[in-house]
Design an enzyme around this catalytic site. Structure first.
Site, short mmCIF file in Angstrom:
data_model
loop_
_atom_site.label_atom_id
_atom_site.label_comp_id
_atom_site.label_asym_id
_atom_site.label_seq_id
_atom_site.Cartn_x
_atom_site.Cartn_y
_atom_site.Cartn_z
N ARG A 26 0.84 -1.21 0.00
CA ARG A 26 0.00 0.00 0.00
C ARG A 26 0.87 1.25 0.00
NH1 ARG A 26 -0.57 4.67 2.75
NH2 ARG A 26 -0.25 3.56 4.72
N ASP A 27 1.57 1.50 1.07
CA ASP A 27 2.37 2.71 1.21
C ASP A 27 3.51 2.75 0.20
OD1 ASP A 27 3.33 5.08 2.24
OD2 ASP A 27 4.28 4.19 3.97
N HIS A 220 6.82 3.95 12.74
CA HIS A 220 6.88 3.95 11.27
C HIS A 220 7.96 4.94 10.87
CE1 HIS A 220 4.58 3.65 7.29
NE2 HIS A 220 5.53 4.52 7.04
N HIS A 222 11.11 6.45 8.40
CA HIS A 222 11.71 6.59 7.09
C HIS A 222 13.21 6.78 7.28
CE1 HIS A 222 8.04 7.50 4.40
NE2 HIS A 222 7.60 6.98 5.54
N CYS A 253 6.50 9.66 0.39
CA CYS A 253 5.27 10.36 0.73
C CYS A 253 4.99 11.37 -0.37
CB CYS A 253 5.39 11.08 2.07
SG CYS A 253 3.88 11.98 2.50
N ASN A 262 10.58 4.09 3.02
CA ASN A 262 10.34 3.51 4.34
C ASN A 262 11.52 2.64 4.77
OD1 ASN A 262 7.42 4.16 4.98
ND2 ASN A 262 7.16 3.19 2.99
#
Length: 319
Positions: A26-27, A220, A222, A253, A262
């Site tokens: 997804r991300d 989460h 990065h 993002c 990520n």
């Protein structure tokens, strides 16, 4: 030559097991400039599950106009839902319409996406922080009424490209509101990758003092400044045992151009296994999956572990 396995030195101060919340499908894929075919996405999720990942964020029920890379959510989700009955497949829902779509397809876990800063709330949601939380309140309430598990993502917990460093108390205040709203889990996002271990420790300490313990938190990170693993270790020392990561380091993002990928799941798993922490993940299968996806995307994986293990495998084959 690498054996493909790190030497294990157990640290009893750390959690015995960590749940990796995989966000690559997804991300990661939502940030690709091109559209990945739904067949490839479905196989990606299936391969991740075969590698031992038990929580795989499948897609997002956002309007295709805003994220065309995930316009196939209605087609993808039933395929992976039916093929992987024992795997948790959370989906992102930006509003009540998104929740309706998720409920219609039998989703059992959803996530909302909030911001700790006004600037990012405007850029990402076109609303103030208060307005965005007001939008999420009925989504969370209805999801809870339907028996769904709800995750609250919180972006810009450590730094914002427009506002700079984000005060800890500002993040705690928004976390408190998401928790009170009914979110079962809060994922603390270092969206532009500026956090350092001391900052992570300070935020987790403040959250605990505010009544939000580590058992309700995920992190989460990065890797913009190469701090993602160090920050993860700081979170583990505070008792956090859910870590978000993206296979092959996919993602960034779209609304914060300074954000890079990520934390790579492979890099995380290498560290966790070296610490003697159980994940249930087969690193070899995971690495092969990320190399396979990198081939579909037409570029090498940014994950250091993928590159190291793939290089070692190639050298072994040549010899």
């Amino acid at each position: 030559m690498s054996t493909g396995l790190p030497m294990v030195v157990r640290d009893p101060a750390l959690p015995a097991r960590v749940r990796v919340h995989e966000v690559g499908a997804r991300d990661g894929l939502q940030n690709e400039s091109g559209l990945v075919p739904v067949d490839v996405k479905a196989e990606f999720v299936t391969r991740l599950a075969a590698a031992g990942l038990t929580t795989i964020e499948a897609t997002s029920f956002v309007h295709p106009k805003w994220v065309p890379q995930l316009a196939d959510a209605e087609e993808l989700f039933p395929r992976v839902r039916d093929a992987l009955p024992g795997v948790r497949l959370p989906v992102l829902v930006p509003n009540e319409r998104g929740l309706d779509r998720a409920l219609a397809l039998g989703a059992r876990e959803v996530a909302v996406f909030a911001s700790a800063t006004e600037s990012f709330a405007r850029a990402n949601l076109n609303r103030t922080v208060d307005e965005s939380l007001a939008m999420f309140a009925p989504v969370v309430s209805r999801a809870v009424e339907h028996g769904l598990t709800v995750r609250g993502y919180l972006s810009m917990c450590f730094g914002d490209p427009w506002e700079g460093a984000v005060p800890v108390e500002q993040v705690v205040a928004v976390c408190r509101r998401l928790a009170d709203m009914g979110c079962d889990e809060l994922s603390l996002g270092d969206t532009i990758g500026v956090a350092t271990p001391g900052h992570v420790s300070a935020l987790l300490t403040a959250l605990e003092q505010a009544g939000i313990g580590s058992g309700r938190l995920a992190v989460h990170f990065h890797d913009t400044y190469g701090q993602a693993l160090a920050n993860t270790l700081a979170a583990l020392r505070h008792g956090v045992s859910t870590v978000d990561a993206s296979a092959g380091g996919l993602g960034g993002c779209p609304y914060a151009k300074s954000a890079t990928g990520n934390l790579a799941t492979e890099d995380l798993v290498w560290m966790l296994h070296g610490l003697g922490i159980e994940t249930g993940i087969d690193l070899g299968l995971l690495t092969a999956t990320s190399a396979w996806m990198a081939g579909h995307l037409g570029r090498p994986s940014p994950s250091r572990t993928v590159r190291a293990l793939a290089g070692a495998a190639a050298s072994h084959k040549e010899s």
